[in-house]
Write an enzyme that holds these catalytic residues in place. Structure first.
Site, PDB file in Angstrom:
ATOM      1  N   GLU A   1       4.831  -4.426  20.683  1.00 51.76           N
ATOM      2  CA  GLU A   1       4.422  -3.020  20.657  1.00 51.76           C
ATOM      3  C   GLU A   1       4.785  -2.448  19.292  1.00 51.76           C
ATOM      4  O   GLU A   1       5.929  -2.563  18.859  1.00 51.76           O
ATOM      5  CB  GLU A   1       5.114  -2.237  21.777  1.00 51.76           C
ATOM      6  CG  GLU A   1       4.938  -0.729  21.729  1.00 51.76           C
ATOM      7  CD  GLU A   1       3.470  -0.316  21.736  1.00 51.76           C
ATOM      8  OE1 GLU A   1       3.086   0.456  20.818  1.00 51.76           O
ATOM      9  OE2 GLU A   1       2.709  -0.755  22.614  1.00 51.76           O
TER      10      GLU A   1
ATOM     11  N   ASP B   1       3.403  -5.343  14.613  1.00 49.38           N
ATOM     12  CA  ASP B   1       1.950  -5.393  14.744  1.00 49.38           C
ATOM     13  C   ASP B   1       1.548  -6.700  15.434  1.00 49.38           C
ATOM     14  O   ASP B   1       2.109  -7.761  15.148  1.00 49.38           O
ATOM     15  CB  ASP B   1       1.309  -5.308  13.352  1.00 49.38           C
ATOM     16  CG  ASP B   1      -0.186  -5.553  13.402  1.00 49.38           C
ATOM     17  OD1 ASP B   1      -0.916  -4.631  13.798  1.00 49.38           O
ATOM     18  OD2 ASP B   1      -0.613  -6.676  13.067  1.00 49.38           O
ATOM     19  N   GLY B   2       0.584  -6.626  16.347  1.00 44.62           N
ATOM     20  CA  GLY B   2       0.207  -7.792  17.140  1.00 44.62           C
ATOM     21  C   GLY B   2      -0.283  -8.966  16.321  1.00 44.62           C
ATOM     22  O   GLY B   2       0.107 -10.115  16.549  1.00 44.62           O
TER      23      GLY B   2
ATOM     24  N   ASP C   1      -4.201  -5.502  24.346  1.00 44.01           N
ATOM     25  CA  ASP C   1      -4.312  -4.159  24.906  1.00 44.01           C
ATOM     26  C   ASP C   1      -4.004  -3.133  23.820  1.00 44.01           C
ATOM     27  O   ASP C   1      -3.116  -2.299  23.959  1.00 44.01           O
ATOM     28  CB  ASP C   1      -3.350  -3.992  26.089  1.00 44.01           C
ATOM     29  CG  ASP C   1      -3.648  -2.742  26.905  1.00 44.01           C
ATOM     30  OD1 ASP C   1      -4.699  -2.120  26.657  1.00 44.01           O
ATOM     31  OD2 ASP C   1      -2.849  -2.393  27.783  1.00 44.01           O
TER      32      ASP C   1
END
Length: 203
Positions: A47, A72-73, A90
């Site tokens: 997250e 960061d994803g 998501d």
């Protein structure tokens, strides 16, 4: 709830130490549901906003057993070489889509971090029947990377879930996986999702 089909498609009930990664943990609803229905899975999240994670623990009962990395994803995937049975993306909200998490390069990275029979589920957060909409472009990008892509519109909402298989057809895997579900509510939900799945064709 529809995203719960991804662990069933990935066959987590039959696996030893199955792994789930959530990119865009938010308030942790998906992680909490997975803990409830698939107690043997290991779940971790990423997250970008620590404040959101704090709120998830304070108000949404996110379990302390679910580690959340503030990052960061895409950058997280670049930093690890672990493979997962399910990766949930998501990070989209309406038409707000992070460019770094919507490219062929990103989805290729996701695929490389999935097990051979792993499943990616994308919470698209929107759907429309208008031709040439942003969902079509995003789905086309994903279908350029994954051989089997399905979508399901969530009833009575504006949300759409997208499922992409790394090596096996998600629709077939869902039907096979339903046999191993003992919880009646979850099984009923999976039957409904199976009926709603539509194979996505590029173009």
């Amino acid at each position: 709830d529809y995203a719960m089909a991804a662990p069933v498609m990935a066959g987590v009930m039959e696996k030893e130490d199955p792994q789930i990664l959530v990119l865009g943990m938010g308030t942790g609803t998906f992680a909490s549901q997975c803990e409830k229905y698939f107690p043997d899975v290991s779940i971790e999240g990423v997250e970008i906003d620590q404040k959101i994670t704090d709120l998830a623990h304070e108000y949404f009962e996110l379990s302390d057993n679910v580690p959340v990395t503030t990052y960061d994803g895409r950058a997280y995937l670049q930093a690890v070489d672990k493979k997962y049975d399910v990766i949930m993306v998501d990070a989209y909200q309406d038409i707000t889509i992070p460019f770094q998490m919507s490219s062929v390069e990103f989805f290729t990275m996701v695929k490389e971090h999935l097990t051979d029979d792993g499943i990616m589920v994308v919470n698209m957060n929107m759907h429309t029947d208008e031709e040439g909409n942003i969902n079509d472009y995003l789905s086309d990008t994903i279908a350029a990377v994954f051989p089997d892509v399905y979508t399901a519109d969530v009833k009575n909402t504006t949300n759409r879930e997208l499922f992409a298989g790394n090596g096996q057809d998600p629709s077939v895997k869902l039907k096979e996986g339903m046999d191993g579900i003992s919880d009646a509510r979850l099984k009923s939900m999976m039957r409904e999702i199976s009926r709603d799945l539509i194979r996505y064709e590029r173009g």
